[in-house]
Write an enzyme that holds these catalytic residues in place. Structure first.
Site, mmCIF file in Angstrom:
data_model
loop_
_atom_site.group_PDB
_atom_site.id
_atom_site.type_symbol
_atom_site.label_atom_id
_atom_site.label_comp_id
_atom_site.label_asym_id
_atom_site.label_seq_id
_atom_site.Cartn_x
_atom_site.Cartn_y
_atom_site.Cartn_z
ATOM 1 N N PHE A 49 0.869 -1.177 0.000
ATOM 2 C CA PHE A 49 0.000 0.000 0.000
ATOM 3 C C PHE A 49 0.907 1.228 0.000
ATOM 4 C CE2 PHE A 49 -2.636 3.283 1.899
ATOM 5 C CZ PHE A 49 -3.776 3.153 1.141
ATOM 6 N N ASP A 91 3.446 -4.024 9.323
ATOM 7 C CA ASP A 91 2.210 -3.267 9.146
ATOM 8 C C ASP A 91 1.050 -4.257 9.243
ATOM 9 O OD1 ASP A 91 -0.078 -2.047 8.060
ATOM 10 O OD2 ASP A 91 1.139 -0.640 6.900
ATOM 11 N N TYR A 149 -9.692 1.363 11.612
ATOM 12 C CA TYR A 149 -10.968 1.572 10.905
ATOM 13 C C TYR A 149 -11.308 0.460 9.932
ATOM 14 C CZ TYR A 149 -7.661 3.695 7.589
ATOM 15 O OH TYR A 149 -6.583 3.924 6.770
ATOM 16 N N LYS A 150 -10.424 -0.532 9.795
ATOM 17 C CA LYS A 150 -10.729 -1.654 8.905
ATOM 18 C C LYS A 150 -11.423 -2.743 9.724
ATOM 19 C CE LYS A 150 -7.181 -0.275 5.627
ATOM 20 N NZ LYS A 150 -5.758 -0.266 5.314
ATOM 21 N N ARG A 190 -11.933 -6.249 -5.332
ATOM 22 C CA ARG A 190 -11.588 -6.709 -3.992
ATOM 23 C C ARG A 190 -12.857 -6.936 -3.178
ATOM 24 N NH1 ARG A 190 -7.691 -3.235 -0.095
ATOM 25 N NH2 ARG A 190 -9.545 -1.925 -0.181
HETATM 26 C C1 LIG Z 1 -5.134 0.934 4.957
HETATM 27 C C2 LIG Z 1 -3.655 0.982 4.964
HETATM 28 C C3 LIG Z 1 -2.980 2.147 5.352
HETATM 29 C C4 LIG Z 1 -3.761 3.379 5.669
HETATM 30 O O1 LIG Z 1 -3.002 4.523 5.876
HETATM 31 P P1 LIG Z 1 -3.679 5.800 6.541
HETATM 32 O O2 LIG Z 1 -2.536 6.606 6.996
HETATM 33 O O3 LIG Z 1 -4.560 5.299 7.652
HETATM 34 O O4 LIG Z 1 -4.509 6.470 5.489
HETATM 35 C C5 LIG Z 1 -1.594 2.116 5.407
HETATM 36 N N1 LIG Z 1 -0.910 1.000 5.097
HETATM 37 C C6 LIG Z 1 -1.526 -0.132 4.696
HETATM 38 C C7 LIG Z 1 -0.724 -1.340 4.349
HETATM 39 C C8 LIG Z 1 -2.914 -0.173 4.612
HETATM 40 O O5 LIG Z 1 -3.535 -1.273 4.220
#
Ligand SMILES: *Cc1c(COP(=O)(O)O)cnc(C)c1O
Length: 413
Positions: free
Chosen positions: A127, A198, A223-224, A372
């Site tokens: 990500f 992460d 939030y997930k 997804r």
């Molecule tokens: C969802 C996600 C994020 C989200 O980053 P924010 O700073 O909360 O917007 C970061 N890294 C990964 C791998 C994610 O899946």
């Protein structure tokens, strides 16, 4: 191959040990929500909590709420609760800021443990925000560090004595692939690297054992799968053995050893509090606790078992019901190597997903060609899998996705 029908899935729902949890969430009867991997559903109790915090705590008690309602301790309290979900000990996790900010803090702290090394190893297909944050950090440090990217099959070969920090996402945001946290951590630590995980797509989705894997640091969002609400605060884990030595550079007063002595100079808090920077978004954090508390009531083993069953049935049904429509599985076939989502690739992925959403199956699209579908065992039913595939099949059979309205790109996909 088994030939399934709706009654089969309804029977699984009746036997589901987690079935009571669905009623704790606000969900529409006509919609099938398969995007809890991006934004978790709203716990019903969140609204009352928000009202309490806004109307009573903020509205009436005002500044006294920092003590009276323990606002000041919220980051630690939520951190301790999250710790139980990810195999960490008390005082090793704190809830604060956003994921990206915590990536910045964790990588900085990791580099401070390995001042003689210059390489940061990342997965290029991760990500993007994690990688972007590191690029910003490297620029800020005067380009004295080198970023190396490796994909899953190149990872071990890329881990060597030059690498200061390895930062990896356990469950890949697009494909849902799970990395072997224990094996990679051990391999990298044998070569002297600091390992940061992460957990954005892991926390609340599968059992995580940070200390069992001897992880150095970790970050993740709430939030997930933790259903904390849009933009709810993230978390950061620092193993006890590194606290006091692994220091983050955003040295605001909340990370000071004694914030309320208002000293001129910064002195780092000795424990996990050093990962704090400043005043937190209390409303958002208070509401996030509702989702975290719900997750703590569930058994993570049952969540994993149901998650694997849901994704497995979805894949089998797509294979049997939608065989002629050109979907290709982009997630691992082996359920042990798959997180709680299924990714399908298709050259017309974007308009198909828009049409599927219009048909009441809420998933999302990730460029260039991934559809997804997230499965959140607390509130996704087995029958939802059956109904989702039958709606997807209808969209494909009738080719409704070819309509021009589904081909207009929105800002958020
Ligand atoms: C969802 C996600 C994020 C989200 O980053 P924010 O700073 O909360 O917007 C970061 N890294 C990964 C791998 C994610 O899946």
């Amino acid at each position: 191959m088994h030939s399934y029908n709706k009654a089969f899935f309804e029977q699984l729902d009746r036997q589901d040990p987690l079935r009571r949890f669905r009623d704790e969430f606000v969900l529409s009867e006509d919609e099938i929500y398969l995007d809890g991997n991006s934004l978790g559903a709203q716990p019903k109790a969140a609204l009352a909590k928000a009202q309490e915090v806004v109307a009573e705590q903020w509205g009436t008690d005002l500044i006294r709420s920092w003590n009276r309602h323990h606002w000041f301790q919220l980051p630690q309290r939520l951190g301790d609760k999250i710790a139980r979900l990810i195999g960490a000990d008390q005082d090793e996790v704190i809830c604060t800021d956003g994921t990206g900010l915590n990536v910045y803090k964790a990588i900085s702290a990791g580099l401070s443990l390995r001042p003689e090394r210059r390489v940061i190893l990342l997965e290029g297909s991760n990500f993007p925000t994690d990688n972007y944050m590191v690029q910003g950090l490297v620029a800020q440090l005067g380009h004295r560090h080198e970023i190396r990217f490796a994909e899953e099959d190149e990872l071990l070969a890329a881990i060597n004595e030059e690498v200061a920090v390895v930062c990896l996402t356990q469950v890949h945001y697009k494909t849902g692939r799970v990395l072997d946290m224990a094996a990679i951590t051990r391999y990298a630590q044998e070569r002297g690297c600091v390992v940061i995980w992460d957990l954005c797509h892991s926390a609340g989705a599968l059992p995580v054992d940070l200390n069992g894997c001897h992880a150095d640091m970790a970050i993740g969002c709430t939030y997930k799968y933790l259903n904390g609400g849009p933009g709810s605060p993230a978390f950061i884990f620092v193993a006890k053995r590194h606290q006091g030595a692994a220091l983050q550079p955003l040295t605001g007063w909340w990370g000071h050893a004694a914030p309320f002595t208002f000293e001129r100079d910064y002195r780092p808090a000795p424990g996990i509090n050093q990962m704090l920077t400043g005043t937190q978004g209390i409303i958002s954090m208070a509401v996030a606790e509702v989702g975290i508390d719900l997750m703590l009531e569930a058994s993570m083993e049952q969540i994993r078992e149901k998650s694997q069953a849901l994704t497995q049935y979805f894949i089998e049904l797509i294979n049997s019901e939608c065989a002629e429509y050109g979907f290709v599985l982009a997630s691992p076939e082996d359920k042990e190597r798959r997180g709680s989502q299924v990714a399908l690739s298709h050259e017309h992925g974007y308009p198909i997903m828009q049409a599927v959403i219009d048909a009441g199956v809420i998933g999302d699209f990730r460029a260039p060609d991934i559809l997804r579908f997230g499965f959140t065992p607390l509130y996704t039913r087995y029958v939802d899998v059956w109904n989702a595939v039958s709606r997807i099949k209808k969209v494909m059979a009738r080719e409704t996705w070819r309509s021009p309205v589904y081909n207009q790109r929105h800002a958020v996909t």
